[in-house]
Motif scaffolding. Structure first.
Motif, PDB file in Angstrom:
ATOM      1  N   PRO A 152       0.824  -1.215   0.000  1.00 46.67           N
ATOM      2  CA  PRO A 152       0.000   0.000   0.000  1.00 46.67           C
ATOM      3  C   PRO A 152       0.856   1.263   0.000  1.00 46.67           C
ATOM      4  N   VAL A 153       0.399   2.266  -0.743  1.00 48.79           N
ATOM      5  CA  VAL A 153       1.159   3.505  -0.913  1.00 48.79           C
ATOM      6  C   VAL A 153       0.389   4.672  -0.309  1.00 48.79           C
ATOM      7  N   VAL A 154       1.085   5.456   0.499  1.00 50.46           N
ATOM      8  CA  VAL A 154       0.563   6.729   1.000  1.00 50.46           C
ATOM      9  C   VAL A 154       1.381   7.835   0.346  1.00 50.46           C
ATOM     10  N   LEU A 178      -3.794   6.076  -0.369  1.00 47.43           N
ATOM     11  CA  LEU A 178      -4.154   7.229   0.450  1.00 47.43           C
ATOM     12  C   LEU A 178      -3.230   8.379   0.075  1.00 47.43           C
ATOM     13  N   THR A 179      -3.806   9.557  -0.085  1.00 46.96           N
ATOM     14  CA  THR A 179      -3.011  10.762  -0.289  1.00 46.96           C
ATOM     15  C   THR A 179      -3.285  11.701   0.875  1.00 46.96           C
ATOM     16  N   VAL A 180      -2.236  12.101   1.566  1.00 40.35           N
ATOM     17  CA  VAL A 180      -2.355  13.037   2.686  1.00 40.35           C
ATOM     18  C   VAL A 180      -1.895  14.394   2.187  1.00 40.35           C
ATOM     19  N   THR A 181      -2.816  15.349   2.131  1.00 36.71           N
ATOM     20  CA  THR A 181      -2.484  16.668   1.584  1.00 36.71           C
ATOM     21  C   THR A 181      -2.594  17.723   2.668  1.00 36.71           C
ATOM     22  N   PHE A 182      -1.953  18.860   2.445  1.00 40.19           N
ATOM     23  CA  PHE A 182      -1.758  19.843   3.506  1.00 40.19           C
ATOM     24  C   PHE A 182      -2.362  21.196   3.139  1.00 40.19           C
ATOM     25  N   GLY A 183      -3.141  21.751   4.060  1.00 40.82           N
ATOM     26  CA  GLY A 183      -3.631  23.114   3.912  1.00 40.82           C
ATOM     27  C   GLY A 183      -4.862  23.270   3.062  1.00 40.82           C
ATOM     28  N   THR A 184      -4.894  22.586   1.932  1.00 46.38           N
ATOM     29  CA  THR A 184      -6.004  22.673   0.999  1.00 46.38           C
ATOM     30  C   THR A 184      -5.910  21.503   0.032  1.00 46.38           C
ATOM     31  N   TYR A 185      -7.021  21.181  -0.600  1.00 45.20           N
ATOM     32  CA  TYR A 185      -6.974  20.232  -1.707  1.00 45.20           C
ATOM     33  C   TYR A 185      -6.274  20.891  -2.885  1.00 45.20           C
ATOM     34  N   LYS A 186      -5.700  20.069  -3.746  1.00 45.29           N
ATOM     35  CA  LYS A 186      -5.102  20.527  -4.990  1.00 45.29           C
ATOM     36  C   LYS A 186      -5.998  20.068  -6.146  1.00 45.29           C
TER      37      LYS A 186
END
Length: 473
Positions: A152-154, A178-186
């Motif tokens: 599995p890839v994060v 899973l993608t962990v993003t910061f501050g806002t969606y892209k």
């Protein structure tokens, strides 16, 4: 509302925040959010086997600091450095926490076995390319991913190798669980085809102050706020009258389905004009005939009558929903507010472009068509893309629905539904995006994980509306 900001907007917001924080504090916030997301996914850190794929940018630094936190929690962490310019502070932090750092030529199957105890790990953290990177991956990154296939890839912020601002893909890229993003969606988190590579997207708040977004995605509360709700003193005409000139002797079912989409109670009255009048009366006795309307829907199953239906509706001067056969008659701006609802094949024929290219670049082509025709363009797809002719209006992406919705007649239902919202007074961008959201949600409700028909989607729309959150007064 999910709001997605461009790379330029994010960079400016990060720069402004970093000016007020101690050096390195913003990266530490992101790394902590990433590490705790991984711990949550794994159900703990102790004894877990973690491989970090680390590039030269800040995403690599985030991965290294997150790896250090995981190592301090008892995980076995190895970083594979895919560049000779890895974040020095992150490398030092990982080593100090007991992590292993491998670089370049050392990366091999034996390296995996040494770090994880087998040829697989529990999770791979993708910190290969940051949000400013170009699409595609270098051969060493591709090779590392191939060695770890099945783990599995994060992804850190975005899957490496996708185009962040457009959602396009060009060459090899990471496909994350899973993608962990910061501050806002892209934008790539919402726009296909890149959105398909993101897996589940988890947003970590790091305190950014952001401007108007590039891309938006409605959620249930937003739709609830947009929907017309009858005031105590309304009557059927003030609630809006939607007219439909759709269907033909060849395709009478298109008329029935479009009327079913319109006749959900969102407008005060539905009118139908066309060859399927008797069929419509039998199934929808409350639907009436020709007369004035606040919006018209044309084109669905209209066959040879599509051009005349469009000409009549356009002459009425009211807002239009233009679907299917009537799209072929378009040559330029219509002079009235309009919503075009093509799928990729219909848009390809309309603007004389390749269908595969439209499917690969939906944001680009939805915007292009909106400008060319001076209309809101709803480009159907797994992630329906809705663009306004006003370049300052954020593009909206619909995320509701199910793959079972790819069924004959579902577009006819959508056109009627949007028409009723337009007649009830919603602006074209709101009618299109709220209609797409309701349509997708109704499909999921009617499907319940299995097959669904267009008629079933139409029948489920009122139940979806009833389930929406209460609007605060």
């Amino acid at each position: 509302m999910r709001r997605a900001h461009s790379v330029e907007q994010v960079r400016a917001a990060e720069k402004a925040l970093m000016a007020r924080l101690p050096e390195g504090a913003l990266m530490q916030r992101a790394a902590a959010g990433l590490a705790y997301a991984v711990i949550e996914r794994l159900g703990g850190a102790y004894g877990r086997r973690v491989v970090l794929l680390v590039g030269s940018g800040d995403n690599g630094g985030d991965a290294l600091y997150a790896g250090a936190l995981l190592a301090r929690r008892g995980a076995r962490v190895e970083a594979w450095l895919l560049s000779d310019r890895a974040h020095a502070g992150g490398v030092s932090a990982l080593k100090a926490a007991g992590g292993i750092v491998s670089s370049g030529v050392v990366i091999s199957t034996s390296s995996i076995q040494r770090s994880t105890g087998s040829t697989t790990g529990d999770v791979v953290i993708d910190g290969i390319v940051g949000i400013g990177g170009k699409p595609g991956l270098r051969p060493d990154a591709e090779a590392a991913l191939e060695m770890l296939e099945g783990v599995p890839v994060v992804s850190v912020d975005t899957p490496s190798g996708v185009c962040v601002d457009t959602g396009e893909v060009d060459g090899a890229h990471v496909t994350a669980d899973l993608t962990v993003t910061f501050g806002t969606y892209k934008p790539c988190h919402l726009l296909d085809p890149a959105a398909s590579a993101c897996g589940k997207v988890q947003l970590v708040d790091i305190g950014l102050e952001l401007p108007t977004p590039a891309i938006e995605s409605l959620e249930a509360a937003d739709v609830a706020d947009l929907l017309p709700r009858p005031a105590p003193d309304v009557h059927k005409y003030t609630r809006g009258v939607v007219g439909l000139r759709v269907g033909s002797a060849t395709y009478p079912g298109a008329a029935l389905l479009a009327v079913a989409g319109a006749n959900t109670g969102l407008a005060g009255m539905v009118r139908y004009v066309g060859t399927a009048s008797e069929w419509v009366k039998r199934q929808h006795p409350e639907v009436v005939g020709d007369g004035q309307a606040q919006a018209w829907v044309v084109g669905s199953g209209s066959a040879d009558g599509a051009n005349s239906a469009l000409a009549f509706a356009r002459a009425s001067g009211v807002p239009l929903v233009i679907d299917a056969d009537s799209l072929r008659a378009l040559t330029g701006p219509l002079g009235v507010p309009a919503i075009l609802t093509p799928h990729a094949g219909e848009l390809a024929a309309l603007i004389r472009e390749d269908r595969a290219d439209i499917e690969a670049r939906p944001l680009h082509y939805a915007r292009l068509a909106a400008q060319r025709f001076g209309a809101v363009v709803l480009l159907k797809g797994r992630r329906t893309t809705i663009a306004s002719p006003d370049p300052d209006t954020p593009v909206r992406v619909n995320t509701t629905g199910t793959s079972w919705l790819a069924t004959a007649g579902s577009g006819d239902v959508l056109g009627g539904l949007i028409g009723s919202l337009l007649a009830a007074g919603l602006a074209p961008i709101d009618a299109a995006s709220a209609g797409a959201w309701l349509h997708g949600a109704a499909a999921s409700l009617a499907s319940a994980g299995g097959p669904v028909t267009a008629s079933g989607v139409a029948a489920a729309i009122p139940a979806v509306i009833r389930s929406l959150p209460a609007v605060s007064s």
